[in-house]
Enzyme design. Sequence first.
Site, mmCIF file in Angstrom:
data_model
loop_
_atom_site.group_PDB
_atom_site.id
_atom_site.type_symbol
_atom_site.label_atom_id
_atom_site.label_comp_id
_atom_site.label_asym_id
_atom_site.label_seq_id
_atom_site.Cartn_x
_atom_site.Cartn_y
_atom_site.Cartn_z
ATOM 1 C CG ASN A 31 -1.859 1.028 1.514
ATOM 2 O OD1 ASN A 31 -3.356 1.176 0.799
ATOM 3 N ND2 ASN A 31 -1.514 2.297 2.582
ATOM 4 C CD GLU A 32 -1.581 6.274 0.018
ATOM 5 O OE1 GLU A 32 -2.538 5.857 0.117
ATOM 6 O OE2 GLU A 32 -1.185 5.856 1.192
ATOM 7 C CD GLU A 56 -6.000 4.513 -0.429
ATOM 8 O OE1 GLU A 56 -6.446 5.106 0.001
ATOM 9 O OE2 GLU A 56 -5.317 3.437 0.271
ATOM 10 C CD1 TRP A 64 -5.310 12.369 5.898
ATOM 11 C CD2 TRP A 64 -3.735 13.843 4.709
ATOM 12 N NE1 TRP A 64 -5.267 12.245 4.501
ATOM 13 C CE2 TRP A 64 -4.766 13.538 3.961
ATOM 14 C CE3 TRP A 64 -2.668 15.240 4.804
ATOM 15 C CZ2 TRP A 64 -4.099 13.617 2.646
ATOM 16 C CZ3 TRP A 64 -2.642 15.461 3.247
ATOM 17 C CH2 TRP A 64 -3.494 14.804 2.405
ATOM 18 C CE LYS A 90 -10.865 8.900 17.271
ATOM 19 N NZ LYS A 90 -9.139 8.212 17.689
ATOM 20 C CG HIS A 133 -10.356 9.384 5.951
ATOM 21 N ND1 HIS A 133 -10.975 9.590 4.856
ATOM 22 C CD2 HIS A 133 -8.845 10.098 4.686
ATOM 23 C CE1 HIS A 133 -10.313 9.694 3.849
ATOM 24 N NE2 HIS A 133 -8.605 9.875 3.741
#
Length: 673
Positions: free
Chosen positions: A152-153, A312, A320, A361, A363
């Site tokens: 992932n990323e 995404e 963030w 949470k 996001h």
Amino acid sequence: MPETTPRGLTGLAFGGDYNPEQWPESVWREDVRLMREAGVTLVSVGIFSWALLEPSPGAYDFGWLDRVLDLLHENGVRVDLGTPTVVPPAWFYRAHPDALPVTARGERLAFGSRGAICHSNADYRAAAVDITTRLAERYGDHPALAMWHVHNEYGVPVSACYCDSCAAHFRRWLARAYGTVDAVNEAWGTAFWGQRYASFEEIDPPRLTPTVGNPAQALDYRRFADATMRENFTAERDVLHRLSPGIPVTTNFMTALSQCDSVDYWAWGREVDLVTNDHYLITDGRRTHVNLAMAADLTRSVAGGAPWLLLEHSTSGVNWQPRNPAKAPGQMARNSLAHVARGSEGALFFQWRQSRRGAEKFHSAMVPHGGTDTRVWREVVELGASVGSLASLRGTRTEADVAVLWDWHSWWAQNLDWRPSEDHDARERADAFYEALYDRHLTVDFAHPEADLSGHPLVVVPALYLMTRAAGDNLRAYVENGGTLVVSYFSGIVDEHDAVHEGPHPGALRDVLGLTVEEFSPLPAGGRVRLTGPGGAELDADVWTEFVVPRGAETVWTYADGLTAGHPAVTRHRLGGGTAWYVSTRLDAEGLDALLGRAAEDTPLAPRADLPRDVEVVRRTGESGTFLFAINHTATDAEVPLGTAGTELLTGGRAAGRLAVPAGAVRVVRLDG
């Protein structure tokens, strides 16, 4: 050959990251019911689930994942199945603490977040291949499986580790790349400051030093770190290709230039079967839709112009940034369809159901904390229907007008210490030139400096400090063969080892630009200069000036004040069948528009003055037809010329003449013929 499109999808993809392990099984059936209501066709599963799949060394629990995949399949939802190698379990780090990365200061990072990985660590590499093998053996032919999602990323949040394992791996990498330590000494210029090495064993990573270290060593370490992550990706990919043939393998990129600077996506794009990308708006006061368009164009370019997939983005606010505003009504659809206009084969979000616990949470998600009686959910359902109506777009390609050169290696080199001015930012120039092209309603392809540029009448080089001789020769041939080139200051200065090209600046470009630069003259903080040009027109600039000496080029704008007063500021050089423009200072938006307007006169590009500002018009074309996207980012109704009549796919109505695009809305017309 591996497939390049998700298996089993007949239209565009719509959905997001699905993390059922965060919820009791009683919620899962409600999830799939809502997925059907929203028109979800694809979800990403299992990305962070290693600790659940292998709760202790060698003990596996696949039962819960079996039930999730079977349930999704029963409800017609395809699966992008993750290999969970971005977060090894706590037991793994307890057994192998040296798999945690070490910073350049010598500090070992701790478990408790994500991506805390030394990519050179042999134990991590073996464990990652093992869990990937177990997943491929179990699910390689599962009927729900559409594609594989490795890790992932990559590069977020850690790309480089500086431990002893990495030091040994770096030495092996250098030996393969250079052959001899003498070749390393030559490339790195170790005669400076007495840094010469007598053997590879004397070479360490560029750890913390009393003052600035060797820039060529630091640049090669960026390349090494990127190549090491890519080695781990290809190891997992090859397992999946072998055990799950015919299923495409990808990993999610983050090409937005402001979000990930540690990965050479030109190289990575050649390794994945399907290019995918994650994109999040940076809400710092700028026009976020312009950065979105830039990221989408760059992702499509990394894919070689082929369709790609937005894996995404967010339904509303993220969690963030210093401040995380919600998206305005209609913005979710506008953002999503802008990516589709620029080549994405769908729109997926992070994540399906908003988390109650953990770092993300707050996001946003497709199913928010407020549930289905919310604006976000209603917009998700509406967007799902819109994406479903665009199935005929599948496989078409976005048409571009101009090319912008970009190279991650140049960006890495530019960002090293002790450059002429800390106010010069290569990414800022890329953003600024892109925005100027966007405002002229030109769709952009990004290109590697050594790529074939012959299909583009205009090529822009925003700030390419590092440029190989091959790239310089490529640009000269492009201009000689009739192209128009626009180059910004501090380009073509060093070679691939960060060594200044022999002779006057700008070494790799002086012939094509028809000039030399005697000296850089960066401005003091807040300093500005004026330029005078055709008809007495004035432009404003800041940050940087140069003492330019024309050697065949004509002066178009001249410095009117400052240390360089009277010297050329912007030049134009006729070479062969084309022209090369050079701007030796940092122009503001008005100045860039004036420059590009003059350069466009040397091309067959037609002016598009009839299109309103912040109304995008982009075309996708293929065997199924030509599709025109009109995206209105303003609060005012707009009209755009069609040229050819067609059918508006989101409303089902006919369109001809001038297309009405309401404020904040998107229209997609399948043109007749």
